[in-house]
Design a protein around this motif. Sequence first.
Motif, PDB file in Angstrom:
ATOM      1  N   GLY A  53       2.398   9.950 -10.005  1.00 36.34           N
ATOM      2  CA  GLY A  53       1.425  10.082 -11.086  1.00 36.34           C
ATOM      3  C   GLY A  53       0.675  11.400 -11.042  1.00 36.34           C
ATOM      4  N   ARG A  54       0.402  11.875  -9.849  1.00 34.92           N
ATOM      5  CA  ARG A  54      -0.292  13.165  -9.689  1.00 34.92           C
ATOM      6  C   ARG A  54       0.566  14.301 -10.238  1.00 34.92           C
ATOM      7  NH1 ARG A  54      -3.892  16.368 -10.387  1.00 34.92           N
ATOM      8  NH2 ARG A  54      -4.497  17.810  -8.793  1.00 34.92           N
ATOM      9  N   PHE A  55       1.849  14.308  -9.882  1.00 36.64           N
ATOM     10  CA  PHE A  55       2.736  15.365 -10.371  1.00 36.64           C
ATOM     11  C   PHE A  55       2.976  15.247 -11.874  1.00 36.64           C
ATOM     12  CE2 PHE A  55       3.736  15.994  -5.899  1.00 36.64           C
ATOM     13  CZ  PHE A  55       3.668  17.378  -5.847  1.00 36.64           C
ATOM     14  N   LEU A  56       3.171  14.034 -12.345  1.00 36.40           N
ATOM     15  CA  LEU A  56       3.352  13.826 -13.780  1.00 36.40           C
ATOM     16  C   LEU A  56       2.090  14.242 -14.534  1.00 36.40           C
ATOM     17  CD1 LEU A  56       5.061  12.764 -16.134  1.00 36.40           C
ATOM     18  CD2 LEU A  56       4.122  10.489 -15.659  1.00 36.40           C
ATOM     19  N   GLY A  57       0.941  13.880 -14.012  1.00 31.01           N
ATOM     20  CA  GLY A  57      -0.325  14.269 -14.625  1.00 31.01           C
ATOM     21  C   GLY A  57      -0.512  15.776 -14.643  1.00 31.01           C
ATOM     22  N   SER A  58      -0.157  16.447 -13.559  1.00 27.70           N
ATOM     23  CA  SER A  58      -0.267  17.911 -13.515  1.00 27.70           C
ATOM     24  C   SER A  58       0.621  18.550 -14.571  1.00 27.70           C
ATOM     25  CB  SER A  58       0.109  18.438 -12.132  1.00 27.70           C
ATOM     26  OG  SER A  58      -0.813  17.989 -11.180  1.00 27.70           O
ATOM     27  N   TYR A  59       1.826  18.030 -14.716  1.00 29.09           N
ATOM     28  CA  TYR A  59       2.737  18.550 -15.740  1.00 29.09           C
ATOM     29  C   TYR A  59       2.140  18.332 -17.135  1.00 29.09           C
ATOM     30  CZ  TYR A  59       6.626  18.881 -18.956  1.00 29.09           C
ATOM     31  OH  TYR A  59       7.413  19.205 -20.026  1.00 29.09           O
ATOM     32  N   LEU A  60       1.663  17.137 -17.396  1.00 29.23           N
ATOM     33  CA  LEU A  60       1.082  16.833 -18.706  1.00 29.23           C
ATOM     34  C   LEU A  60      -0.168  17.664 -18.980  1.00 29.23           C
ATOM     35  CD1 LEU A  60       1.559  12.963 -18.779  1.00 29.23           C
ATOM     36  CD2 LEU A  60       2.841  14.674 -20.083  1.00 29.23           C
TER      37      LEU A  60
ATOM     38  N   VAL B  28      -1.002   0.779 -11.342  1.00 22.30           N
ATOM     39  CA  VAL B  28      -2.243   1.423 -11.778  1.00 22.30           C
ATOM     40  C   VAL B  28      -2.472   2.731 -11.026  1.00 22.30           C
ATOM     41  CG1 VAL B  28      -3.955   0.356 -10.247  1.00 22.30           C
ATOM     42  CG2 VAL B  28      -4.564   0.909 -12.583  1.00 22.30           C
ATOM     43  N   SER B  29      -1.939   2.854  -9.818  1.00 24.80           N
ATOM     44  CA  SER B  29      -2.079   4.091  -9.050  1.00 24.80           C
ATOM     45  C   SER B  29      -1.441   5.277  -9.759  1.00 24.80           C
ATOM     46  CB  SER B  29      -1.445   3.930  -7.665  1.00 24.80           C
ATOM     47  OG  SER B  29      -2.130   2.953  -6.929  1.00 24.80           O
ATOM     48  N   LEU B  30      -0.440   5.024 -10.580  1.00 17.68           N
ATOM     49  CA  LEU B  30       0.222   6.092 -11.336  1.00 17.68           C
ATOM     50  C   LEU B  30      -0.783   6.846 -12.199  1.00 17.68           C
ATOM     51  CD1 LEU B  30       3.151   7.175 -12.222  1.00 17.68           C
ATOM     52  CD2 LEU B  30       2.777   5.744 -14.225  1.00 17.68           C
ATOM     53  N   PHE B  31      -1.770   6.143 -12.708  1.00 19.82           N
ATOM     54  CA  PHE B  31      -2.707   6.727 -13.653  1.00 19.82           C
ATOM     55  C   PHE B  31      -3.957   7.312 -12.994  1.00 19.82           C
ATOM     56  CE2 PHE B  31      -0.417   3.280 -15.825  1.00 19.82           C
ATOM     57  CZ  PHE B  31       0.320   4.067 -16.680  1.00 19.82           C
ATOM     58  N   LEU B  32      -4.090   7.156 -11.698  1.00 18.82           N
ATOM     59  CA  LEU B  32      -5.282   7.642 -11.015  1.00 18.82           C
ATOM     60  C   LEU B  32      -5.122   9.053 -10.463  1.00 18.82           C
ATOM     61  CD1 LEU B  32      -6.301   4.384  -9.121  1.00 18.82           C
ATOM     62  CD2 LEU B  32      -7.089   5.208 -11.348  1.00 18.82           C
ATOM     63  N   GLY B  33      -3.900   9.558 -10.383  1.00 19.14           N
ATOM     64  CA  GLY B  33      -3.627  10.861  -9.775  1.00 19.14           C
ATOM     65  C   GLY B  33      -4.445  12.024 -10.286  1.00 19.14           C
TER      66      GLY B  33
ATOM     67  N   MET C 204       0.829  -1.188   0.000  1.00 19.53           N
ATOM     68  CA  MET C 204       0.000   0.000   0.000  1.00 19.53           C
ATOM     69  C   MET C 204       0.874   1.253   0.000  1.00 19.53           C
ATOM     70  SD  MET C 204      -3.106   0.261  -0.269  1.00 19.53           S
ATOM     71  CE  MET C 204      -4.410   1.359  -0.195  1.00 19.53           C
ATOM     72  N   LEU C 205       1.964   1.222   0.724  1.00 16.89           N
ATOM     73  CA  LEU C 205       2.868   2.367   0.765  1.00 16.89           C
ATOM     74  C   LEU C 205       3.413   2.665  -0.630  1.00 16.89           C
ATOM     75  CD1 LEU C 205       4.350   4.493   2.414  1.00 16.89           C
ATOM     76  CD2 LEU C 205       6.136   2.810   2.819  1.00 16.89           C
ATOM     77  N   TRP C 206       3.803   1.612  -1.360  1.00 16.26           N
ATOM     78  CA  TRP C 206       4.304   1.801  -2.722  1.00 16.26           C
ATOM     79  C   TRP C 206       3.207   2.377  -3.618  1.00 16.26           C
ATOM     80  CZ3 TRP C 206       9.089   2.152  -4.115  1.00 16.26           C
ATOM     81  CH2 TRP C 206      10.062   1.505  -3.382  1.00 16.26           C
ATOM     82  N   SER C 207       1.991   1.933  -3.409  1.00 16.49           N
ATOM     83  CA  SER C 207       0.869   2.429  -4.206  1.00 16.49           C
ATOM     84  C   SER C 207       0.663   3.925  -3.985  1.00 16.49           C
ATOM     85  CB  SER C 207      -0.399   1.651  -3.833  1.00 16.49           C
ATOM     86  OG  SER C 207      -1.475   2.063  -4.626  1.00 16.49           O
ATOM     87  N   TYR C 208       0.757   4.367  -2.734  1.00 10.83           N
ATOM     88  CA  TYR C 208       0.623   5.799  -2.444  1.00 10.83           C
ATOM     89  C   TYR C 208       1.761   6.605  -3.058  1.00 10.83           C
ATOM     90  CZ  TYR C 208      -3.080   4.768   0.912  1.00 10.83           C
ATOM     91  OH  TYR C 208      -4.235   4.355   1.497  1.00 10.83           O
ATOM     92  N   ALA C 209       2.969   6.072  -2.994  1.00  8.24           N
ATOM     93  CA  ALA C 209       4.120   6.764  -3.587  1.00  8.24           C
ATOM     94  C   ALA C 209       3.966   6.879  -5.099  1.00  8.24           C
ATOM     95  CB  ALA C 209       5.417   6.031  -3.234  1.00  8.24           C
ATOM     96  N   VAL C 210       3.511   5.812  -5.737  1.00  5.81           N
ATOM     97  CA  VAL C 210       3.304   5.822  -7.185  1.00  5.81           C
ATOM     98  C   VAL C 210       2.168   6.787  -7.542  1.00  5.81           C
ATOM     99  CG1 VAL C 210       2.560   4.389  -9.133  1.00  5.81           C
ATOM    100  CG2 VAL C 210       4.283   3.537  -7.547  1.00  5.81           C
TER     101      VAL C 210
END
Length: 158
Positions: free
Chosen positions: A11-18, A57-62, A1-7
């Motif tokens: 993803g949130r920051f990458l998504g904001s940039y994109l 998959v958490s990377l894409f939910l941000g 779960m910790l890794w999922s939150y980190a990912v």
Amino acid sequence: MLWSYAVFFVGRFLGSYLLSRFRETRVLTVYMGLAVVVLIGTIALHSVAAVWMAVIVSLFLGPGWPTIYSRTLETVGDRRYTETAGAVIVMSIVGGAVLPALQGALSDAMGMQFSFILPAIELCIVAVYFVSEMRYDRLTPKQMKELSTTEGAESAQA
């Protein structure tokens, strides 16, 4: 779960940039499509790789929720109903309480890995929504900024 939150955080920051560089409907369509592919990988793989796919998959939910919320409110034609539409969208969070229970029941009936088909279907629906919204999303963030700057200068001159 910790890794999922980190990912998710990455993803949130990458998504904001994109989202600052590309049209939001395209970013979200690609993000949700990739999330579906990763979830299918979670179902198909039968090793620790399936666990990592579930984490990835958490990377894409941000950027999903805030973008979906704002984008959906933009589609409200009569601004008198924006507040009501916002309330309905917020109430859809109840799905976050119901759908995990459904996934749990599916997991009990069909197995844990197969139960990831439910979030894959949900994210596929979101991707289809953003594909349908692409026809309304004609300007990139840079073009929108230039347009608002131009309009601001024109109103200041008037």
